[in-house]
Design a protein around this motif. Structure first.
Motif, PDB file in Angstrom:
ATOM      1  N   THR A  47       0.893  -1.170   0.118  1.00 44.35           N
ATOM      2  CA  THR A  47      -0.065   0.005   0.044  1.00 44.35           C
ATOM      3  C   THR A  47       0.926   1.239   0.150  1.00 44.35           C
ATOM      4  O   THR A  47       0.377   2.504   0.326  1.00 44.35           O
ATOM      5  CB  THR A  47      -1.122  -0.051   1.165  1.00 44.35           C
ATOM      6  N   SER A  48       2.123   1.331  -0.029  1.00 48.01           N
ATOM      7  CA  SER A  48       3.215   2.469  -0.276  1.00 48.01           C
ATOM      8  C   SER A  48       2.811   3.112  -1.383  1.00 48.01           C
ATOM      9  O   SER A  48       2.699   2.723  -2.414  1.00 48.01           O
ATOM     10  CB  SER A  48       4.470   1.921  -0.090  1.00 48.01           C
ATOM     11  N   PRO A  49       2.786   4.497  -1.033  1.00 45.32           N
ATOM     12  CA  PRO A  49       2.618   5.355  -2.168  1.00 45.32           C
ATOM     13  C   PRO A  49       3.846   5.347  -3.061  1.00 45.32           C
ATOM     14  O   PRO A  49       3.903   6.028  -4.057  1.00 45.32           O
ATOM     15  CB  PRO A  49       2.564   6.701  -1.693  1.00 45.32           C
ATOM     16  N   ALA A  50       5.129   4.755  -2.706  1.00 47.44           N
ATOM     17  CA  ALA A  50       6.255   4.673  -3.465  1.00 47.44           C
ATOM     18  C   ALA A  50       6.360   3.607  -4.175  1.00 47.44           C
ATOM     19  O   ALA A  50       7.052   3.551  -5.400  1.00 47.44           O
ATOM     20  CB  ALA A  50       7.405   4.607  -2.317  1.00 47.44           C
ATOM     21  N   VAL A  51       5.359   2.613  -4.393  1.00 44.74           N
ATOM     22  CA  VAL A  51       5.568   1.426  -5.194  1.00 44.74           C
ATOM     23  C   VAL A  51       4.923   1.867  -6.786  1.00 44.74           C
ATOM     24  O   VAL A  51       3.905   2.679  -6.794  1.00 44.74           O
ATOM     25  CB  VAL A  51       4.362   0.444  -4.764  1.00 44.74           C
ATOM     26  N   ASP A  52       5.664   1.589  -7.749  1.00 45.96           N
ATOM     27  CA  ASP A  52       5.512   1.872  -8.987  1.00 45.96           C
ATOM     28  C   ASP A  52       5.552   3.484  -9.120  1.00 45.96           C
ATOM     29  O   ASP A  52       5.207   3.965 -10.355  1.00 45.96           O
ATOM     30  CB  ASP A  52       4.120   1.359  -9.604  1.00 45.96           C
ATOM     31  N   ALA A  53       6.158   4.261  -8.287  1.00 47.19           N
ATOM     32  CA  ALA A  53       6.079   5.644  -8.449  1.00 47.19           C
ATOM     33  C   ALA A  53       7.615   6.415  -8.865  1.00 47.19           C
ATOM     34  O   ALA A  53       7.592   7.635  -8.815  1.00 47.19           O
ATOM     35  CB  ALA A  53       5.739   6.353  -7.005  1.00 47.19           C
ATOM     36  N   GLY A  54       8.648   5.293  -9.293  1.00 50.65           N
ATOM     37  CA  GLY A  54       9.858   5.884  -9.322  1.00 50.65           C
ATOM     38  C   GLY A  54       9.999   6.150 -11.131  1.00 50.65           C
ATOM     39  O   GLY A  54       9.064   6.029 -11.725  1.00 50.65           O
ATOM     40  N   THR A  55      10.996   6.754 -11.361  1.00 49.47           N
ATOM     41  CA  THR A  55      11.375   6.809 -12.601  1.00 49.47           C
ATOM     42  C   THR A  55      12.217   6.065 -13.363  1.00 49.47           C
ATOM     43  O   THR A  55      13.136   5.590 -12.452  1.00 49.47           O
ATOM     44  CB  THR A  55      11.736   8.595 -12.938  1.00 49.47           C
ATOM     45  N   PHE A  56      12.555   6.141 -14.463  1.00 47.94           N
ATOM     46  CA  PHE A  56      13.556   5.384 -15.115  1.00 47.94           C
ATOM     47  C   PHE A  56      14.857   5.797 -15.065  1.00 47.94           C
ATOM     48  O   PHE A  56      14.837   7.277 -15.078  1.00 47.94           O
ATOM     49  CB  PHE A  56      13.089   4.778 -16.603  1.00 47.94           C
ATOM     50  N   LEU A  57      16.063   5.152 -15.068  1.00 50.47           N
ATOM     51  CA  LEU A  57      17.392   6.245 -14.912  1.00 50.47           C
ATOM     52  C   LEU A  57      17.687   6.707 -16.322  1.00 50.47           C
ATOM     53  O   LEU A  57      18.267   7.531 -16.385  1.00 50.47           O
ATOM     54  CB  LEU A  57      18.344   5.112 -14.735  1.00 50.47           C
ATOM     55  N   THR A  58      17.224   5.970 -17.383  1.00 48.74           N
ATOM     56  CA  THR A  58      17.565   6.644 -18.769  1.00 48.74           C
ATOM     57  C   THR A  58      16.561   6.046 -19.535  1.00 48.74           C
ATOM     58  O   THR A  58      15.654   5.286 -19.300  1.00 48.74           O
ATOM     59  CB  THR A  58      18.927   6.441 -19.305  1.00 48.74           C
ATOM     60  N   THR A  59      16.516   6.453 -21.082  1.00 46.36           N
ATOM     61  CA  THR A  59      15.692   5.895 -21.899  1.00 46.36           C
ATOM     62  C   THR A  59      16.417   5.381 -23.177  1.00 46.36           C
ATOM     63  O   THR A  59      17.560   5.902 -23.587  1.00 46.36           O
ATOM     64  CB  THR A  59      14.606   7.087 -22.444  1.00 46.36           C
ATOM     65  N   THR A  60      15.710   4.780 -23.980  1.00 42.79           N
ATOM     66  CA  THR A  60      16.493   4.232 -25.166  1.00 42.79           C
ATOM     67  C   THR A  60      16.488   5.208 -26.500  1.00 42.79           C
ATOM     68  O   THR A  60      15.582   6.145 -26.387  1.00 42.79           O
ATOM     69  CB  THR A  60      15.517   3.021 -25.881  1.00 42.79           C
ATOM     70  N   VAL A  61      17.241   5.345 -27.228  1.00 43.43           N
ATOM     71  CA  VAL A  61      17.396   6.147 -28.219  1.00 43.43           C
ATOM     72  C   VAL A  61      17.111   5.399 -29.550  1.00 43.43           C
ATOM     73  O   VAL A  61      17.904   4.618 -29.827  1.00 43.43           O
ATOM     74  CB  VAL A  61      18.847   7.136 -28.477  1.00 43.43           C
ATOM     75  N   GLY A  62      16.125   5.621 -30.352  1.00 44.14           N
ATOM     76  CA  GLY A  62      16.024   4.859 -31.490  1.00 44.14           C
ATOM     77  C   GLY A  62      15.306   3.587 -30.876  1.00 44.14           C
ATOM     78  O   GLY A  62      15.240   3.110 -30.061  1.00 44.14           O
ATOM     79  N   SER A  63      14.865   2.681 -32.087  1.00 44.62           N
ATOM     80  CA  SER A  63      13.985   1.470 -31.667  1.00 44.62           C
ATOM     81  C   SER A  63      14.894   0.508 -32.651  1.00 44.62           C
ATOM     82  O   SER A  63      15.669   0.695 -33.473  1.00 44.62           O
ATOM     83  CB  SER A  63      12.788   1.245 -32.133  1.00 44.62           C
ATOM     84  N   GLY A  64      14.770  -0.788 -32.343  1.00 45.12           N
ATOM     85  CA  GLY A  64      15.360  -1.860 -32.790  1.00 45.12           C
ATOM     86  C   GLY A  64      15.237  -3.168 -32.074  1.00 45.12           C
ATOM     87  O   GLY A  64      14.485  -3.416 -31.245  1.00 45.12           O
ATOM     88  N   SER A  65      16.092  -4.183 -32.269  1.00 46.06           N
ATOM     89  CA  SER A  65      16.384  -5.579 -31.754  1.00 46.06           C
ATOM     90  C   SER A  65      17.627  -6.049 -31.713  1.00 46.06           C
ATOM     91  O   SER A  65      18.497  -5.350 -32.958  1.00 46.06           O
ATOM     92  CB  SER A  65      15.266  -6.390 -32.474  1.00 46.06           C
ATOM     93  N   GLY A  66      17.956  -6.791 -30.993  1.00 47.97           N
ATOM     94  CA  GLY A  66      19.438  -7.438 -31.116  1.00 47.97           C
ATOM     95  C   GLY A  66      20.017  -7.413 -29.727  1.00 47.97           C
ATOM     96  O   GLY A  66      19.414  -7.411 -28.671  1.00 47.97           O
TER      97      GLY A  66
END
Length: 139
Positions: A47-66
């Motif tokens: 029930t913590s308000p901190a659950v799922d409330a964080g942010t990501f450290l960084t993001t991907t640049v462009g899309s792809g696979s591999g």
């Protein structure tokens, strides 16, 4: 008691500080509902308000696979520097994958198995739930 933020000679509450400076935009002021802090168990109750409330450290640049992807800032992670195993990371909805090498100059991360990603997906240390939890313990 004084408001907790002291900046530029003035004291602020969290809301006042956010409005005055534009800083701490992701901060919260609430009971984190730790499991049992008296025994040093700082895991979060469901029930913590901190659950799922964080942010990501960084993001991907462009899309792809591999096995090689580019992120906005690879500096949050390490590849082990030839001494230990690299960090485990989670990219979007992929299950966690181990980093095998990082080119910090180009922000290119090589991982141990093939994954797919889209532009702007969140990249973080492994977590459970919809997104990382807030706080010092991953979740």
């Amino acid at each position: 008691a004084h408001p907790p933020y002291f900046w530029n000679g003035l004291r602020y509450t969290l809301t006042q500080f956010q409005a005055a400076t534009g800083h701490e935009t992701h901060s919260q002021s609430a009971d984190p509902r730790f499991a049992n802090p008296s025994t040093n168990d700082f895991t979060l109750q469901s029930t913590s308000p901190a659950v799922d409330a964080g942010t990501f450290l960084t993001t991907t640049v462009g899309s792809g696979s591999g096995t090689s992807l580019t992120v906005a800032d690879a500096g949050y992670f390490m590849d082990g520097f030839g001494l230990v195993t690299g960090d485990m990371i989670q990219v979007g909805s992929n299950s966690p994958v181990q980093i095998t090498s990082i080119n910090y100059g180009t922000n290119a991360i090589t991982v141990a198995r093939s994954i797919s990603w889209t532009n702007g997906q969140g990249v973080s240390l492994p977590y459970s739930g919809a997104r990382p939890d807030m706080g010092a313990r991953p979740g």
